[in-house]
Design a protein around this motif. Sequence first.
Motif, PDB file in Angstrom:
ATOM      1  N   CYS A 110       0.875  -1.006   0.159  1.00 38.14           N
ATOM      2  CA  CYS A 110      -0.211   0.183   0.153  1.00 38.14           C
ATOM      3  C   CYS A 110       0.945   1.136   0.198  1.00 38.14           C
ATOM      4  O   CYS A 110       2.097   0.913   0.432  1.00 38.14           O
ATOM      5  CB  CYS A 110      -1.375   0.075   1.572  1.00 38.14           C
ATOM      6  SG  CYS A 110      -1.968  -1.623   1.486  1.00 38.14           S
ATOM      7  N   ILE A 111      -0.135   2.347  -0.783  1.00 39.05           N
ATOM      8  CA  ILE A 111       1.021   3.253  -1.081  1.00 39.05           C
ATOM      9  C   ILE A 111       0.367   4.603   0.118  1.00 39.05           C
ATOM     10  O   ILE A 111      -0.626   4.532   0.319  1.00 39.05           O
ATOM     11  CB  ILE A 111       1.453   3.676  -2.185  1.00 39.05           C
ATOM     12  CG1 ILE A 111       0.760   3.762  -2.849  1.00 39.05           C
ATOM     13  CG2 ILE A 111       2.654   3.219  -2.599  1.00 39.05           C
ATOM     14  CD1 ILE A 111       0.574   4.313  -4.126  1.00 39.05           C
ATOM     15  N   ALA A 112       1.389   5.115   0.515  1.00 38.29           N
ATOM     16  CA  ALA A 112       0.589   7.331   1.557  1.00 38.29           C
ATOM     17  C   ALA A 112       1.633   8.156   1.273  1.00 38.29           C
ATOM     18  O   ALA A 112       2.613   7.863   1.540  1.00 38.29           O
ATOM     19  CB  ALA A 112       0.660   6.708   2.669  1.00 38.29           C
ATOM     20  N   PRO A 113       0.809   8.700   0.288  1.00 35.50           N
ATOM     21  CA  PRO A 113       1.396  10.169   0.965  1.00 35.50           C
ATOM     22  C   PRO A 113       1.416  11.569   1.490  1.00 35.50           C
ATOM     23  O   PRO A 113       0.694  11.061   3.007  1.00 35.50           O
ATOM     24  CB  PRO A 113       1.044  10.721  -0.595  1.00 35.50           C
ATOM     25  CG  PRO A 113       0.300  11.171  -0.955  1.00 35.50           C
ATOM     26  CD  PRO A 113      -0.116   9.335  -0.037  1.00 35.50           C
ATOM     27  N   ILE A 114       2.982  11.802   1.890  1.00 36.50           N
ATOM     28  CA  ILE A 114       2.727  12.504   3.299  1.00 36.50           C
ATOM     29  C   ILE A 114       1.753  14.254   2.833  1.00 36.50           C
ATOM     30  O   ILE A 114       3.044  14.396   2.167  1.00 36.50           O
ATOM     31  CB  ILE A 114       4.307  12.548   4.444  1.00 36.50           C
ATOM     32  CG1 ILE A 114       4.340  11.256   5.448  1.00 36.50           C
ATOM     33  CG2 ILE A 114       3.751  13.629   5.845  1.00 36.50           C
ATOM     34  CD1 ILE A 114       5.592  10.751   5.713  1.00 36.50           C
ATOM     35  N   ILE A 141      -1.000  13.321   6.797  1.00 34.07           N
ATOM     36  CA  ILE A 141      -0.728  15.024   7.229  1.00 34.07           C
ATOM     37  C   ILE A 141       0.088  14.871   8.244  1.00 34.07           C
ATOM     38  O   ILE A 141       0.172  15.172   9.415  1.00 34.07           O
ATOM     39  CB  ILE A 141      -2.421  15.531   7.318  1.00 34.07           C
ATOM     40  CG1 ILE A 141      -3.087  15.169   6.480  1.00 34.07           C
ATOM     41  CG2 ILE A 141      -2.408  16.840   7.835  1.00 34.07           C
ATOM     42  CD1 ILE A 141      -4.725  15.530   6.748  1.00 34.07           C
ATOM     43  N   GLU A 142       1.093  15.915   7.511  1.00 31.20           N
ATOM     44  CA  GLU A 142       1.757  16.916   8.633  1.00 31.20           C
ATOM     45  C   GLU A 142       1.844  18.092   8.830  1.00 31.20           C
ATOM     46  O   GLU A 142       2.255  18.972   7.865  1.00 31.20           O
ATOM     47  CB  GLU A 142       3.049  16.730   7.942  1.00 31.20           C
ATOM     48  CG  GLU A 142       3.812  15.032   9.114  1.00 31.20           C
ATOM     49  CD  GLU A 142       5.061  14.569   8.481  1.00 31.20           C
ATOM     50  OE1 GLU A 142       5.567  14.967   7.179  1.00 31.20           O
ATOM     51  OE2 GLU A 142       5.714  13.769   8.848  1.00 31.20           O
ATOM     52  N   GLY A 143       1.155  18.628   9.729  1.00 27.28           N
ATOM     53  CA  GLY A 143       0.666  19.922   9.903  1.00 27.28           C
ATOM     54  C   GLY A 143       1.687  20.622  10.091  1.00 27.28           C
ATOM     55  O   GLY A 143       2.722  20.845  10.606  1.00 27.28           O
ATOM     56  N   ILE A 187     -10.608   5.916   1.629  1.00 25.96           N
ATOM     57  CA  ILE A 187      -9.104   6.400   1.701  1.00 25.96           C
ATOM     58  C   ILE A 187      -9.046   7.304   3.416  1.00 25.96           C
ATOM     59  O   ILE A 187      -9.125   8.653   3.580  1.00 25.96           O
ATOM     60  CB  ILE A 187      -8.336   7.574   0.563  1.00 25.96           C
ATOM     61  CG1 ILE A 187      -9.189   6.803  -0.571  1.00 25.96           C
ATOM     62  CG2 ILE A 187      -7.376   7.938   0.876  1.00 25.96           C
ATOM     63  CD1 ILE A 187      -8.264   8.147  -1.708  1.00 25.96           C
ATOM     64  N   PRO A 188      -8.077   6.335   4.197  1.00 28.81           N
ATOM     65  CA  PRO A 188      -8.252   7.015   5.198  1.00 28.81           C
ATOM     66  C   PRO A 188      -7.723   8.098   5.323  1.00 28.81           C
ATOM     67  O   PRO A 188      -6.188   7.852   4.595  1.00 28.81           O
ATOM     68  CB  PRO A 188      -8.148   5.984   6.192  1.00 28.81           C
ATOM     69  CG  PRO A 188      -8.188   4.105   5.031  1.00 28.81           C
ATOM     70  CD  PRO A 188      -7.860   4.835   4.438  1.00 28.81           C
ATOM     71  N   VAL A 189      -7.411   9.023   6.816  1.00 30.13           N
ATOM     72  CA  VAL A 189      -6.656  10.075   6.714  1.00 30.13           C
ATOM     73  C   VAL A 189      -5.673  10.841   7.897  1.00 30.13           C
ATOM     74  O   VAL A 189      -6.593  10.238   8.717  1.00 30.13           O
ATOM     75  CB  VAL A 189      -6.782  11.311   6.618  1.00 30.13           C
ATOM     76  CG1 VAL A 189      -6.199  12.596   6.909  1.00 30.13           C
ATOM     77  CG2 VAL A 189      -7.870  12.175   4.777  1.00 30.13           C
ATOM     78  N   VAL A 190      -4.979  10.510   8.345  1.00 35.05           N
ATOM     79  CA  VAL A 190      -3.797  10.047   9.817  1.00 35.05           C
ATOM     80  C   VAL A 190      -3.311  11.393  10.012  1.00 35.05           C
ATOM     81  O   VAL A 190      -2.613  12.002   8.930  1.00 35.05           O
ATOM     82  CB  VAL A 190      -3.827   8.693  10.239  1.00 35.05           C
ATOM     83  CG1 VAL A 190      -4.195   8.129   9.431  1.00 35.05           C
ATOM     84  CG2 VAL A 190      -2.298   9.132   9.352  1.00 35.05           C
ATOM     85  N   PHE A 191      -2.993  11.811  11.252  1.00 36.75           N
ATOM     86  CA  PHE A 191      -1.775  12.841  11.445  1.00 36.75           C
ATOM     87  C   PHE A 191      -0.214  12.749  11.436  1.00 36.75           C
ATOM     88  O   PHE A 191      -0.096  11.451  12.595  1.00 36.75           O
ATOM     89  CB  PHE A 191      -2.283  13.566  13.134  1.00 36.75           C
ATOM     90  CG  PHE A 191      -3.593  14.464  12.450  1.00 36.75           C
ATOM     91  CD1 PHE A 191      -3.399  15.805  12.091  1.00 36.75           C
ATOM     92  CD2 PHE A 191      -4.966  14.542  13.317  1.00 36.75           C
ATOM     93  CE1 PHE A 191      -4.442  16.711  11.637  1.00 36.75           C
ATOM     94  CE2 PHE A 191      -5.513  15.003  13.070  1.00 36.75           C
ATOM     95  CZ  PHE A 191      -5.682  15.826  11.803  1.00 36.75           C
ATOM     96  N   GLY A 192       0.268  12.843  10.720  1.00 31.79           N
ATOM     97  CA  GLY A 192       1.466  12.011  11.181  1.00 31.79           C
ATOM     98  C   GLY A 192       2.787  13.294  11.920  1.00 31.79           C
ATOM     99  O   GLY A 192       2.821  15.123  11.645  1.00 31.79           O
TER     100      GLY A 192
END
Length: 209
Positions: A110-114, A141-143, A187-192
């Motif tokens: 699986c692939i995930a862009p930041i 998401i890297e805020g 498409i899940p969205v998570v915080f990094g």
Amino acid sequence: GMGVGISRSSLAGAVAKEGGIGIISTAQIGYRDPEFDQKPIETNLRVIKEEVKKARDISRGGVIGVNIMVATKNYDDYVKAAVKANVDLSVSGAGLPVNLPKLVEGSPVCIAPIVSSVKSAKVILKMWEKKDQRCADLLVIEGPLAGGHLGFKREELMDIDMTAYENEIKGIIQVAREYGEKFNRHIPVVFGGGIYNRDDVKHYMSLGL
């Protein structure tokens, strides 16, 4: 801030064992190996497989992934090494991972862009769709509160307005929904990174992450 010795097999394996996604940073992953000083890149590529195996042994069937910075020298080789190591997920930031779908093609990885903005999310997902007919399996998401390589200028980080940035978060979630509908998937969205209190976490969860 989790690379070079922190986010390795022990941490990733323990997280995966408890039901999370254990992420190994490939940043100078082989620095403890005796051959690292003479052959840094070759050693790093070899140690990726070793660290993934160790993490899997600890996790007892948990999900193991890698975080590979696009800015890494020989980025393509690092992704290919991770694929050969049979990781479940490849996460990439510190640049636009435009070639990531092609690098994992033919594998179940699986692939995930930041991303840090609506613009970066749209650019990456549009390019993946056009070039590879592929979508992200996850968005990270890297805020401005995150550590590491962010999409913000130094002066922007000195005066953080998280209330205003919330609109950006909502926008990124909407982009994920739009592409999820296109590809008939969630498409899940998570915080990094970043420190959020309990009320913040509850609030962002209510937005549909």
